[in-house]
Design an enzyme around this catalytic site. Structure first.
Site, short mmCIF file in Angstrom:
data_model
loop_
_atom_site.label_atom_id
_atom_site.label_comp_id
_atom_site.label_asym_id
_atom_site.label_seq_id
_atom_site.Cartn_x
_atom_site.Cartn_y
_atom_site.Cartn_z
N ASP A 127 72.56 26.49 24.87
CA ASP A 127 72.99 27.80 25.36
C ASP A 127 72.90 27.72 26.88
O ASP A 127 71.80 27.57 27.44
CB ASP A 127 72.05 28.89 24.82
CG ASP A 127 72.41 30.27 25.34
OD1 ASP A 127 73.22 30.39 26.29
OD2 ASP A 127 71.86 31.26 24.80
N VAL A 128 74.04 27.82 27.56
CA VAL A 128 74.04 27.61 29.01
C VAL A 128 73.25 28.69 29.77
O VAL A 128 72.92 28.51 30.94
CB VAL A 128 75.48 27.51 29.60
CG1 VAL A 128 76.20 26.29 29.07
CG2 VAL A 128 76.27 28.79 29.35
N ASN A 161 82.67 25.13 31.50
CA ASN A 161 83.73 25.82 30.77
C ASN A 161 83.21 26.97 29.89
O ASN A 161 83.95 27.92 29.65
CB ASN A 161 84.49 24.79 29.92
CG ASN A 161 85.38 25.44 28.89
OD1 ASN A 161 86.48 25.89 29.21
ND2 ASN A 161 84.92 25.51 27.65
N TYR A 168 83.67 40.69 33.16
CA TYR A 168 84.33 39.38 33.17
C TYR A 168 85.00 39.14 34.53
O TYR A 168 84.88 38.06 35.10
CB TYR A 168 85.35 39.34 32.03
CG TYR A 168 86.05 38.01 31.85
CD1 TYR A 168 85.46 36.99 31.10
CD2 TYR A 168 87.32 37.78 32.39
CE1 TYR A 168 86.11 35.78 30.91
CE2 TYR A 168 87.97 36.57 32.20
CZ TYR A 168 87.37 35.57 31.46
OH TYR A 168 88.01 34.36 31.27
N LYS A 200 84.03 36.07 36.99
CA LYS A 200 84.99 35.02 37.37
C LYS A 200 85.24 35.02 38.88
O LYS A 200 85.50 33.96 39.47
CB LYS A 200 86.30 35.18 36.59
CG LYS A 200 86.13 34.93 35.10
CD LYS A 200 85.59 33.52 34.81
CE LYS A 200 85.44 33.22 33.34
NZ LYS A 200 84.88 31.89 33.08
N ILE A 240 95.60 31.66 27.85
CA ILE A 240 95.73 30.43 27.07
C ILE A 240 95.36 30.78 25.63
O ILE A 240 94.33 31.45 25.40
CB ILE A 240 94.74 29.35 27.60
CG1 ILE A 240 94.90 29.14 29.12
CG2 ILE A 240 94.89 28.05 26.82
CD1 ILE A 240 96.24 28.63 29.57
N THR A 252 93.57 30.65 22.64
CA THR A 252 92.30 30.11 22.15
C THR A 252 91.63 31.19 21.29
O THR A 252 92.07 32.34 21.29
CB THR A 252 91.34 29.79 23.32
OG1 THR A 252 91.00 31.03 23.95
CG2 THR A 252 91.95 28.84 24.34
P1 NAD Z 1 86.63 30.29 23.59
O1 NAD Z 1 85.87 31.53 23.28
O2 NAD Z 1 87.79 30.00 22.75
O3 NAD Z 1 85.64 29.06 23.67
C1 NAD Z 1 84.48 29.17 24.48
C2 NAD Z 1 83.45 28.18 24.02
O4 NAD Z 1 82.27 28.43 24.79
C3 NAD Z 1 83.07 28.35 22.54
O5 NAD Z 1 82.97 27.10 21.93
C4 NAD Z 1 81.72 29.05 22.62
O6 NAD Z 1 80.88 28.79 21.52
C5 NAD Z 1 81.15 28.47 23.91
N1 NAD Z 1 80.08 29.31 24.44
C6 NAD Z 1 80.06 30.65 24.57
N2 NAD Z 1 78.87 31.05 25.03
C7 NAD Z 1 78.13 29.94 25.21
C8 NAD Z 1 76.81 29.71 25.67
N3 NAD Z 1 76.00 30.70 26.03
N4 NAD Z 1 76.38 28.43 25.75
C9 NAD Z 1 77.18 27.40 25.37
N5 NAD Z 1 78.42 27.56 24.92
C10 NAD Z 1 78.89 28.82 24.84
O7 NAD Z 1 87.10 30.42 25.12
P2 NAD Z 1 88.30 29.68 25.90
O8 NAD Z 1 89.45 30.60 25.89
O9 NAD Z 1 88.44 28.29 25.46
O10 NAD Z 1 87.71 29.74 27.38
C11 NAD Z 1 87.04 28.67 28.01
C12 NAD Z 1 86.80 29.04 29.46
O11 NAD Z 1 88.04 29.32 30.11
C13 NAD Z 1 85.96 30.31 29.62
O12 NAD Z 1 85.11 30.19 30.73
C14 NAD Z 1 87.00 31.38 29.87
O13 NAD Z 1 86.48 32.47 30.56
C15 NAD Z 1 88.01 30.60 30.69
N6 NAD Z 1 89.35 31.19 30.65
C16 NAD Z 1 90.02 31.31 29.48
C17 NAD Z 1 91.29 31.87 29.49
C18 NAD Z 1 92.10 32.05 28.24
O14 NAD Z 1 93.14 32.72 28.31
N7 NAD Z 1 91.73 31.49 27.12
C19 NAD Z 1 91.86 32.33 30.68
C20 NAD Z 1 91.13 32.17 31.85
C21 NAD Z 1 89.88 31.60 31.83
#
Ligand code: NAD
Length: 257
Positions: free
Chosen positions: A63-64, A90, A156, A160, A189, A191
């Site tokens: 857990d980060v 990430n 959020y 960011k 993206i 996800t």
């Molecule tokens: P996601 O929710 O699909 O995946 C995030 C991952 O982080 C998951 O595997 C989750 O279990 C893990 N995670 C969450 N809390 C955690 C913790 N406390 N310790 C360790 N791991 C933890 O998210 P994503 O869409 O893949 O996003 C990844 C990164 O990109 C994030 O920082 C998000 O803010 C950023 N981002 C995503 C998008 C998008 O549109 N998907 C856009 C801009 C930025």
């Protein structure tokens, strides 16, 4: 190609989404990959998939937002793989989607704990290993929401925005030691995070909601995790050796207006 051959890369939030795509591409490009996440089932499945494909990989439950857990795991990565060269910060959560006047302190704090303190803890404990190696690349996932406003998820946006400037400050501090720090700013993206966010915002037809959100991007669609992973491979590799303190915007033109 072996664009990151010989490097050990830690990817936080590696189990699904963007983190998973980064892990796959970095491994394919020759890196040893350390996967950190709290989703153990998916994390271990990815570990097996990569190991079966012949890559050097290990999964840690981290857990980060927990500094002791972060420190222990990063030290174990260095001991197991002989150093730490790349850190992809990430892991992130969208958090509560409410206007500011309705948010609780706990909702605000949880987003900052994961998205901001998590980047701080991982960076703090990776730096000594990068110093020892004599170089490093830290890649922080910010967002278009770290560049421009939007009428949703206030904690959020705050997180960011913080990550964007933490990246620049650390870039300045550690540049003399050849440790580079850059931020990446994805548009939407597809996800699990985005699908969950769309459902939370009331969408019942996810395909239609994704198409609508896609139209906010001048290129006309949402991105895929690989669109971000290739940017991360570039920043992890020596191809970007003169790049630090920069913002890599991968957003289909969202912020070009
Ligand atoms: P996601 O929710 O699909 O995946 C995030 C991952 O982080 C998951 O595997 C989750 O279990 C893990 N995670 C969450 N809390 C955690 C913790 N406390 N310790 C360790 N791991 C933890 O998210 P994503 O869409 O893949 O996003 C990844 C990164 O990109 C994030 O920082 C998000 O803010 C950023 N981002 C995503 C998008 C998008 O549109 N998907 C856009 C801009 C930025």
């Amino acid at each position: 190609m072996q664009r990151v051959s010989g490097k050990t890369c830690i990817i936080t939030g590696a189990a699904v989404g963007i983190g998973r795509a980064c892990a796959l591409r970095l491994a394919q490009e020759g890196a040893r990959v350390a996967l950190f996440d709290v989703l153990d089932e998916q994390g271990r499945a990815l570990e097996s998939e990569l190991r079966d494909a012949g890559h050097e990989v290990a999964y840690w439950h981290v857990d980060v937002a927990d500094e002791a857990m972060v420190r222990t795991a990063i030290d174990e990565v260095a001991a197991r793989f002989g150093g730490v060269h790349v850190l992809v910060n990430n892991a992130g959560i969208a958090g509560a989607n409410k206007p500011t006047h309705e948010l609780t302190e706990a909702e605000w704090d949880r987003v900052q704990a994961v998205n901001v303190k998590g980047v701080f803890f991982c960076t703090k404990h990776a730096i000594p290993h990068m110093r020892r190696a004599g170089h490093g690349s830290i890649i922080n996932l910010s967002s278009i929401y770290g560049l421009v406003g939007g009428a949703d998820v206030p904690p959020y946006h705050a997180a960011k925005g913080a990550v964007r400037l933490m990246s620049k400050t650390d870039a300045m501090y550690y540049a003399p030691e050849r440790i580079r720090v850059n931020s990446v700013h994805p548009g939407y993206i597809r996800t699990p995070m985005v699908e969950h966010h769309l459902r939370d915002s009331g969408a019942t037809d996810i395909e239609a909601a994704c198409r609508d959100v896609g139209l906010l991007h001048p290129l006309g669609h949402m991105g895929e995790p690989d669109d971000i992973a290739w940017g991360v491979v570039y920043l992890a590799s020596d191809e970007s050796r003169f790049v630090t303190g920069s913002e890599l915007v991968i957003d289909g033109g969202y912020t070009a207006r």
